[in-house]
Scaffold this motif. Structure first.
Motif, PDB file in Angstrom:
ATOM      1  N   ASN A 234      30.409   9.798  18.414  1.00  8.22           N
ATOM      2  CA  ASN A 234      30.686  11.089  17.754  1.00  8.22           C
ATOM      3  C   ASN A 234      30.140  11.136  16.339  1.00  8.22           C
ATOM      4  OD1 ASN A 234      32.344  12.807  19.619  1.00  8.22           O
ATOM      5  ND2 ASN A 234      33.369  10.831  19.771  1.00  8.22           N
ATOM      6  N   ALA A 235      30.094   9.965  15.698  1.00 11.45           N
ATOM      7  CA  ALA A 235      29.581   9.935  14.323  1.00 11.45           C
ATOM      8  C   ALA A 235      28.069  10.148  14.311  1.00 11.45           C
ATOM      9  CB  ALA A 235      29.930   8.602  13.670  1.00 11.45           C
ATOM     10  N   LEU A 236      27.440   9.942  15.485  1.00 15.53           N
ATOM     11  CA  LEU A 236      25.969   9.997  15.549  1.00 15.53           C
ATOM     12  C   LEU A 236      25.380  11.386  15.311  1.00 15.53           C
ATOM     13  CD1 LEU A 236      24.697   7.611  18.349  1.00 15.53           C
ATOM     14  CD2 LEU A 236      24.036   7.640  15.957  1.00 15.53           C
ATOM     15  N   ILE A 237      26.192  12.436  15.524  1.00 15.26           N
ATOM     16  CA  ILE A 237      25.617  13.796  15.427  1.00 15.26           C
ATOM     17  C   ILE A 237      24.971  14.045  14.058  1.00 15.26           C
ATOM     18  CG2 ILE A 237      26.090  16.278  15.589  1.00 15.26           C
ATOM     19  CD1 ILE A 237      28.187  15.613  17.717  1.00 15.26           C
ATOM     20  N   PRO A 238      25.733  13.874  12.959  1.00 19.90           N
ATOM     21  CA  PRO A 238      25.060  14.087  11.663  1.00 19.90           C
ATOM     22  C   PRO A 238      23.976  13.041  11.380  1.00 19.90           C
ATOM     23  CG  PRO A 238      27.323  13.342  11.335  1.00 19.90           C
ATOM     24  CD  PRO A 238      27.178  13.630  12.785  1.00 19.90           C
ATOM     25  N   ILE A 239      24.153  11.846  11.936  1.00 22.42           N
ATOM     26  CA  ILE A 239      23.163  10.786  11.675  1.00 22.42           C
ATOM     27  C   ILE A 239      21.825  11.149  12.308  1.00 22.42           C
ATOM     28  CG2 ILE A 239      22.640   8.319  11.963  1.00 22.42           C
ATOM     29  CD1 ILE A 239      25.730   7.911  12.147  1.00 22.42           C
ATOM     30  N   VAL A 240      21.893  11.686  13.535  1.00 22.10           N
ATOM     31  CA  VAL A 240      20.662  12.091  14.232  1.00 22.10           C
ATOM     32  C   VAL A 240      19.901  13.116  13.389  1.00 22.10           C
ATOM     33  CG1 VAL A 240      19.816  13.401  16.224  1.00 22.10           C
ATOM     34  CG2 VAL A 240      21.432  11.542  16.558  1.00 22.10           C
ATOM     35  N   THR A 241      20.664  14.026  12.778  1.00 28.53           N
ATOM     36  CA  THR A 241      20.029  15.043  11.936  1.00 28.53           C
ATOM     37  C   THR A 241      19.313  14.387  10.772  1.00 28.53           C
ATOM     38  OG1 THR A 241      22.003  16.282  12.395  1.00 28.53           O
ATOM     39  CG2 THR A 241      20.498  17.243  10.834  1.00 28.53           C
ATOM     40  N   VAL A 242      20.012  13.450  10.132  1.00 25.73           N
ATOM     41  CA  VAL A 242      19.403  12.781   8.979  1.00 25.73           C
ATOM     42  C   VAL A 242      18.142  12.030   9.404  1.00 25.73           C
ATOM     43  CG1 VAL A 242      19.747  10.925   7.304  1.00 25.73           C
ATOM     44  CG2 VAL A 242      21.503  12.624   7.628  1.00 25.73           C
ATOM     45  N   VAL A 300      14.697  19.250  14.663  1.00 30.28           N
ATOM     46  CA  VAL A 300      15.960  18.619  14.298  1.00 30.28           C
ATOM     47  C   VAL A 300      17.096  19.630  14.383  1.00 30.28           C
ATOM     48  CG1 VAL A 300      17.244  17.552  12.411  1.00 30.28           C
ATOM     49  CG2 VAL A 300      14.884  16.897  12.829  1.00 30.28           C
ATOM     50  N   ASP A 301      16.851  20.841  13.869  1.00 31.98           N
ATOM     51  CA  ASP A 301      17.876  21.891  13.934  1.00 31.98           C
ATOM     52  C   ASP A 301      18.246  22.199  15.377  1.00 31.98           C
ATOM     53  OD1 ASP A 301      18.110  22.147  11.284  1.00 31.98           O
ATOM     54  OD2 ASP A 301      17.085  24.073  11.090  1.00 31.98           O
ATOM     55  N   VAL A 302      17.224  22.287  16.230  1.00 32.91           N
ATOM     56  CA  VAL A 302      17.461  22.595  17.645  1.00 32.91           C
ATOM     57  C   VAL A 302      18.254  21.465  18.301  1.00 32.91           C
ATOM     58  CG1 VAL A 302      16.318  22.915  19.878  1.00 32.91           C
ATOM     59  CG2 VAL A 302      15.460  24.106  17.857  1.00 32.91           C
ATOM     60  N   LEU A 303      17.884  20.228  17.968  1.00 28.23           N
ATOM     61  CA  LEU A 303      18.579  19.059  18.517  1.00 28.23           C
ATOM     62  C   LEU A 303      20.033  19.054  18.064  1.00 28.23           C
ATOM     63  CD1 LEU A 303      18.090  16.407  20.121  1.00 28.23           C
ATOM     64  CD2 LEU A 303      17.724  15.283  17.934  1.00 28.23           C
ATOM     65  N   TYR A 304      20.229  19.394  16.801  1.00 32.13           N
ATOM     66  CA  TYR A 304      21.584  19.435  16.235  1.00 32.13           C
ATOM     67  C   TYR A 304      22.424  20.480  16.976  1.00 32.13           C
ATOM     68  CZ  TYR A 304      25.043  18.997  12.451  1.00 32.13           C
ATOM     69  OH  TYR A 304      26.169  18.758  11.730  1.00 32.13           O
ATOM     70  N   ALA A 305      21.805  21.647  17.197  1.00 30.22           N
ATOM     71  CA  ALA A 305      22.523  22.710  17.895  1.00 30.22           C
ATOM     72  C   ALA A 305      22.853  22.299  19.327  1.00 30.22           C
ATOM     73  CB  ALA A 305      21.678  23.972  17.887  1.00 30.22           C
ATOM     74  N   TYR A 306      21.963  21.527  19.936  1.00 33.41           N
ATOM     75  CA  TYR A 306      22.190  21.056  21.305  1.00 33.41           C
ATOM     76  C   TYR A 306      23.360  20.068  21.325  1.00 33.41           C
ATOM     77  CZ  TYR A 306      21.367  18.484  25.616  1.00 33.41           C
ATOM     78  OH  TYR A 306      21.534  17.869  26.818  1.00 33.41           O
ATOM     79  N   LEU A 307      23.376  19.178  20.322  1.00 31.99           N
ATOM     80  CA  LEU A 307      24.425  18.158  20.264  1.00 31.99           C
ATOM     81  C   LEU A 307      25.774  18.732  19.847  1.00 31.99           C
ATOM     82  CD1 LEU A 307      22.495  15.234  18.551  1.00 31.99           C
ATOM     83  CD2 LEU A 307      23.236  15.326  20.925  1.00 31.99           C
ATOM     84  N   ASP A 308      25.734  19.725  18.949  1.00 33.29           N
ATOM     85  CA  ASP A 308      26.967  20.304  18.443  1.00 33.29           C
ATOM     86  C   ASP A 308      26.939  21.811  18.646  1.00 33.29           C
ATOM     87  OD1 ASP A 308      29.182  21.072  17.096  1.00 33.29           O
ATOM     88  OD2 ASP A 308      28.773  19.942  15.281  1.00 33.29           O
TER      89      ASP A 308
END
Lengths: 314, 300
Positions: A234-242, A300-308
């Motif tokens: 669960n912590a990975l979501i913001p990390i993936v963005t970074v 990255v934004d699209v990936l973030y939206a997919y994850l969250d």
């Protein structure tokens, strides 16, 4: 989701147009005649006139920009003053090297940075945590080009002398083998590694305080599984963005790393071109890196939206 | 604002009631003094500033005096950090370099704040089309990796320390504009702003008297961190040969010159890089400490 992706891409169009206008306009900052700047200081008057006509430099600015944009979209970035080759070709030859270096640096940074962040968070406020964060802070504060030089000193001078060898352990410059890749990768990754470690620590600390982690522990789930399966996931979501955003930053940082290690990528091409006042190449490389940077940020934004999914609906 | 928050605390708590109201500044300093990282950062920054100011007094040699008999000498009792490729004292050059870095840091951050903050203030307060136009322009500047935009500008205007400072400053404009816009947007909704507006206070008065003072804290924190970024960026441009002229003792310049002798005289590149790292570390630690100290959530 499709609507979100579409919105993101539509947003990028004016930004890319603006950025390309800035690159196009930059040639007018050069003191003197832009036609001479583009054709080169040694160009014949005929060539200068030809360039002037080709680029429509006698036309109003919006038309000149239109001509420029049309050429860019066709992949015609002009001709290098230094080599006489098409700029597109110069970039095409070198781009894979830059992408290779950036990709490996990102991989290396994540492979070291994330575990350090996890370790730091699970041992918060201990000496391990303090040491990890000092390491991260040094990584953020260290100029990457200086780290590159220090790696050269270490692998080509200090370590061989300790081992009684007469040659460098790793080649200090050039490209071609995996050994060439080691030092530039570490140098370029250091900064990103430190940022990822700090981000992972912060994100993990927040997740580890949540109720579902307490529940998992109360149920008797082994600590390793609590940290990695429940926590890190669960912590990975913001990390993936970074990590994604770091890819763009690393593309910029590659300019410095490639200069230190004489790595034949587009960063070095850019720096060399500045020395020769090769403005078509300068404009071309800056534009290509910037377009790459913008596109990666969208992905990255699209990936973030997919994850969250919460992101898509705001 | 400062005195009132202190007196509210004084009225509420039992033992606290005996204390005199504390100003925001003294509370911030107290919180700062409890953070070892911030103390270390502030010490490094203070040393850097003092070295920058007193470089002519502290330097043991003339930083320009070449001695061709003593080129590339390693550190010794005579030359504590050794000599460079022209036999000049490295310590003296580093001390003068601190002065240059200090100037670059302050001026480029000044450019960023003086242009970016008003843009953000106007954008956040005016809203609508003005906000849209300003923020889209900022998005365009942010589309470039920052070092690349600085390189593009310096390559076009011509390499010099002044152009490097301007380029680094311009690159940081969107950072301040966004920060200021965010702060302004949240402050704009406060009741006291609405009250002020309802009694007919002119916009420029509200902006300068009410909004601006309340947005200073994040700008101070960001500027501290941004000085670190500016010093690193200026060294990077110097290293690429896009900053100060070659004979100027700018730290990035020194690294570029020393690079050629990296295997025969590594000390020429070790010390300037170490200096950059310590100064950047100092500003980063101080910025982090200030952020924590100024954040009301960190208050007791």
């Amino acid at each position: 989701m499709t609507q979100y992706i579409l919105r993101r891409f539509l947003w990028a169009i004016p930004v890319l147009l603006g950025a390309s206008f800035l690159v196009f306009w930059s040639i007018r900052w050069v003191p003197g005649d832009p036609a001479i700047a583009i054709a080169g200081e040694l160009a014949t008057p005929e060539l200068v006139e030809k360039v002037r006509a080709e680029l429509g430099l006698d036309q109003p600015l919006p038309i000149q920009y239109g001509i420029y944009l049309g050429r860019m979209l066709r992949g015609d970035m002009g001709t290098s003053v230094r080599s006489g080759l098409p700029v597109f070709e110069e970039i095409r030859i070198r781009l894979p090297r830059t992408l290779q270096l950036t990709f490996f640096s990102l991989l290396f940074a994540a492979a070291i940075g994330i575990p350090i962040g996890v370790l730091s968070a699970t041992r918060a406020n201990t000496w391990i945590d303090a040491l990890s964060m000092i390491f991260a802070l040094l990584g953020v504060s260290m100029p990457i080009f200086w780290l590159g030089l220090m790696l050269i000193v270490f692998f080509a001078l200090t370590l061989p002398s300790w081992l009684g060898l007469n040659q460098p352990i790793l080649p200090p410059t050039g490209a071609g083998t995996w050994q060439h890749l080691v030092m530039p990768t570490i140098a370029l990754a250091a900064n990103s590694m430190a940022i990822q470690a700090r981000m992972t620590r912060a994100s993990m600390l927040e997740v580890l305080r949540s109720d579902y982690i307490r529940t998992a522990r109360a149920k008797g789930v082994p600590e390793f599984s609590v940290v990695y399966n429940h926590g890190l996931r669960n912590a990975l979501i913001p990390i993936v963005t970074v990590i994604g955003l770091q890819f763009g930053t690393l593309l910029g940082g590659a300019v410095l790393t490639e200069t230190v290690f004489a790595w034949p990528g587009i960063g070095r091409l850019l720096v060399d071109s500045i020395g020769y006042r090769d403005y078509p190449v300068i404009q071309g490389t800056v534009l290509v890196i910037t377009v790459g940077f913008v596109l990666v940020n969208i992905l990255v934004d699209v990936l973030y939206a997919y994850l969250d999914p919460r992101i898509r609906y705001t | 604002m400062t005195a009132s928050s202190g007196s509210i605390t004084a009225r509420q708590g039992g033992d606290v009631a005996l204390r005199a109201p504390r100003s925001n500044l003294s509370m911030t300093l107290r919180r700062l003094s409890r953070s070892p990282g911030a103390i270390l950062g502030a010490t490094l920054v203070a040393m850097f500033i003092l070295i920058g100011i007193f470089a002519p007094v502290l330097a043991p040699y003339d930083f320009e005096a070449a001695d061709f008999v003593k080129v590339r000498q390693p550190p010794s009792a005579e030359h504590w950090l050794g000599t460079d490729e022209l036999g000049r004292d490295l310590l003296s050059r580093l001390l003068y370099g601190a002065r240059l870095s200090l100037v670059v840091g302050l001026i480029s951050v000044g450019i960023g704040v003086l242009i970016g903050a008003p843009l953000g203030l106007i954008s956040g307060y005016a809203g609508g089309r003005v906000d849209q136009v300003i923020m889209r322009l900022m998005d365009i500047l942010l589309a470039f990796p920052s070092i690349l935009l600085a390189i593009l500008m310096v390559a076009a205007f011509g390499p010099s320390l002044t152009n490097a400072m301007i380029a680094i400053g311009v690159v940081s404009i969107p950072v301040y504009a966004r920060l200021m816009r965010g702060s302004t947007l949240s402050i704009k909704e406060e009741l006291y702003i609405e009250a002020s507006r309802s009694v007919g206070t002119p916009s420029h008065h509200i902006l300068t008297r009410h909004v601006l003072p309340n947005t200073i804290a994040p700008i101070v924190v960001q500027s501290t961190l941004q000085i670190a970024v500016a010093i690193q960026a200026s060294a990077a441009l110097g290293f690429l040969g896009l900053g100060a002229p070659p004979d100027v003792p700018e730290w990035g310049n020194m690294l570029q010159k020393g690079r050629t002798y990296i295997l025969s005289a590594p000390h020429i590149v070790v010390f300037p890089g170490l200096a950059i790292m310590l100064v950047v570390l100092g500003f980063n630690l101080m910025g982090d400490g200030l952020r924590d100290a100024l954040d009301p959530r960190m208050a007791r």
